[in-house]
Design a protein around this motif. Structure first.
Motif, PDB file in Angstrom:
ATOM      1  N   GLU A 265       0.973  -1.091   0.095  1.00 31.94           N
ATOM      2  CA  GLU A 265      -0.569   0.046   0.101  1.00 31.94           C
ATOM      3  C   GLU A 265       0.920   1.524   0.123  1.00 31.94           C
ATOM      4  N   PHE A 266       2.120   1.065   0.984  1.00 35.13           N
ATOM      5  CA  PHE A 266       3.128   2.593   0.936  1.00 35.13           C
ATOM      6  C   PHE A 266       3.289   3.008  -0.258  1.00 35.13           C
ATOM      7  N   ASP A 267       3.580   1.455  -1.050  1.00 32.42           N
ATOM      8  CA  ASP A 267       4.653   1.409  -2.426  1.00 32.42           C
ATOM      9  C   ASP A 267       3.541   1.855  -3.579  1.00 32.42           C
ATOM     10  N   ASP A 268       2.315   2.080  -3.511  1.00 33.16           N
ATOM     11  CA  ASP A 268       1.975   2.746  -5.014  1.00 33.16           C
ATOM     12  C   ASP A 268       1.386   3.756  -3.990  1.00 33.16           C
ATOM     13  N   ILE A 269       1.069   3.981  -2.883  1.00 31.42           N
ATOM     14  CA  ILE A 269       0.833   5.536  -2.284  1.00 31.42           C
ATOM     15  C   ILE A 269       2.245   6.765  -3.472  1.00 31.42           C
ATOM     16  N   ILE A 270       3.380   6.011  -3.251  1.00 29.08           N
ATOM     17  CA  ILE A 270       4.822   7.158  -3.442  1.00 29.08           C
ATOM     18  C   ILE A 270       4.447   6.763  -4.776  1.00 29.08           C
TER      19      ILE A 270
END
Length: 402
Positions: A265-270
Motif C-alpha cells: 500500500e505504501f509503494d502504491d501511494i509513493i
C-alpha cells in the motif's frame, strides 16, 4: 466533568456556582463542534449545576444537590456523576455520603467523583477519580475473540471517525476489530462490558494513560495493556504489527502477510505521487521538532531532492532530543530565516516543509505542513497529497494574488 460528559447516558452534576457548569459545557461543545470528534451527531453533554450561591454555601444543607438529582432523573437519567468545584471542595461537602443517600432515596445511581489533592476537580483534577469510578464497575465477561479495547485519556483527535478507521485498517490485517475506546463517547453498559474484548492497547505512553492502564490491571486482573504510539508513517504502522505479534504470539502467523500488504500500500501511494515531486528541490525548516524520520523517508522515496534540513531554535531547548540519522542529507542547527533565504538565492527552492508556515509564507516561499491530522496509511496518503498539491500553488501567499 469533561470526561463524564462523554458518557452518553449519564448526567454530570457539578456542585458549584452556575458559571462553573457553563464554562465546562462551553469548552466541551467547542471541541465537539470544531470537529474534534467528527461524529454523525452532536452529543448532549447532560450537565447540571446545583446553582450554589452564598446563602447555600453557609447552610450546606445538600438540598440544592437533591434538586439537581431530581431534575436529572426527570430528564431520564439513571446514572449521575457528582463532581465538586473549588467552592464545594473548600466547604468540605461530603459528596460520598450525599451520593449514597440520594441514590437510595430516588432509585438512581449517583456516582461521586473523588477530587485530586492538587488540581481543581471540575476540570482536570477529577480525571483519575472518574476513571477509577468507571473501572470499578467493570466485571468479568465472556471474551469475544479478535476484539480490541483502545485506552487513552480522551479521544479528541484519534476519536475522529477517519482516524479510527485508519487504526482499524492496520488491526484488520491481523483479523482484529476495535470494539471499544476507553474513554471515548460511550454508554455505561459499554464501560461495564470492557472485559468482553480480548486485547487492550494503550495509545500513547503518557503518565496519565499509564496510571489508567495500571488501575485497569489492578481492578480487573487483565493483562497489562500493550503500549503503542499513534502510528504516523510506514515505520509506525509496521511496528504496530510487530509489537502486536510479540504481545499476542497467536497472531504471529499473520504478521508477515500483514506487513507485506502495508508495504505494498505504501509503494502504491509513493508511485501515485512520485511524478509530481521527483527532482523538486525541498528544504525542511523546522522549529523545535527534531525527529523527522518518516517525513524524510517519504520525501526520499518520492524522489524529492532534499537540499537541507534546517532546525530552528524555539523558546524551549530539549537537551535530551533524539535526532535520527538522516544519512547524506545535510542537517543544520540553530538556523534562521536569513539562512533559508540565502539558500534559496543559490538553489531556487521549490518547496519548504515547515511547522512555521506563517513566517515562511510571509517570505514568499511555497510551503507545506510538517505533518498531517490523520494516522496510519491514510495519514501517509494525506501528507503526500498535501505536499504535492502545495507545489501547484502559483502564489505563495494570498496577498500576492491580490
Amino acid at each position: 466533568a469533561d470526561g463524564a460528559m462523554r458518557i452518553l447516558d449519564a448526567a454530570v452534576i457539578m456542585h458549584g456556582p452556575r458559571n462553573c457548569a457553563y464554562l465546562m459545557e462551553y469548552a466541551f461543545r467547542r471541541r465537539v463542534l470544531n470537529g474534534s470528534s467528527e461524529r454523525s451527531y452532536v452529543t448532549d453533554p447532560g450537565i447540571y449545576s446545583t446553582n450554589l450561591d452564598a446563602d447555600e454555601a453557609f447552610k450546606d444543607s445538600g438540598i440544592i444537590i437533591e434538586d439537581a438529582v431530581i431534575r436529572a432523573k426527570n430528564d431520564g437519567y439513571r446514572y449521575m456523576f457528582l463532581i465538586s468545584t473549588c467552592s464545594s471542595e473548600i466547604m468540605g461537602t461530603d459528596m460520598v455520603r450525599i451520593a449514597r443517600n440520594l441514590s437510595e432515596k430516588y432509585s438512581v445511581d449517583v456516582i461521586p467523583v473523588e477530587p485530586d489533592s492538587t488540581f481543581l476537580s471540575s476540570k482536570f483534577g477529577g480525571t483519575i477519580g472518574l476513571f477509577d469510578a468507571l473501572i470499578c464497575r467493570m466485571r468479568p465477561k465472556e471474551v469475544e475473540k479478535g476484539t480490541v479495547n483502545l485506552i487513552a485519556r480522551w479521544f479528541y483527535g484519534v476519536g475522529k471517525n477517519r482516524s479510527m478507521d485508519a487504526l482499524q485498517h492496520i488491526l484488520s490485517k491481523l483479523d482484529l476489530r476495535i470494539r471499544f475506546g476507553f474513554l471515548d463517547f460511550c454508554t455505561m453498559a459499554e464501560i461495564e462490558d470492557f472485559c468482553t474484548s480480548e486485547y487492550d492497547i494503550q495509545l500513547g505512553n503518557t503518565d496519565l494513560n499509564k496510571r489508567v492502564s495500571d488501575r485497569l490491571t489492578e481492578v480487573t486482573g487483565r493483562r497489562a495493556p500493550l503500549q503503542l504510539d499513534i502510528p504516523v508513517g510506514l515505520k509506525d504502522c509496521l511496528e504496530w504489527v510487530d509489537k502486536l505479534a510479540e504481545y499476542a504470539p497467536e497472531l504471529s502467523g499473520l504478521a508477515d502477510d500483514a506487513k507485506h500488504e502495508l508495504m505494498q500500500e505504501f509503494d502504491d501511494i509513493i508511485a501515485k505521487y512520485r511524478p509530481l515531486i521527483q527532482s523538486k528541490k525541498v528544504v525542511i525548516f523546522c522549529v523545535m521538532v527534531r525527529d523527522l524520520d518518516w517525513q524524510v523517508d517519504m520525501l526520499k522515496k518520492m524522489g524529492a531532492d532534499i537540499e537541507e534540513i534546517m532546525f530552528v531554535d524555539g523558546p524551549v531547548i530539549d537537551h535530551n532530543v533524539h535526532i535520527p540519522d538522516y544519512g547524506e542529507t545535510k542537517v543544520s542547527t540553530s538556523m534562521r530565516m536569513c539562512d533559508l533565504k540565502q539558500l534559496d538565492s543559490k538553489e531556487k527552492i521549490d518547496l519548504v516543509i515547515t511547522n512555521d508556515g506563517n513566517r515562511v509564507a510571509r517570505e514568499g516561499f511555497r510551503h507545506a505542513p510538517l505533518g498531517t491530522r490523520y494516522y496510519g496509511m491514510d495519514g501517509i496518503d494525506d501528507w503526500a497529497r498535501i505536499v504535492t498539491d502545495s507545489l501547484k500553488v502559483f502564489n505563495a501567499t494570498w496577498e500576492d494574488g491580490l
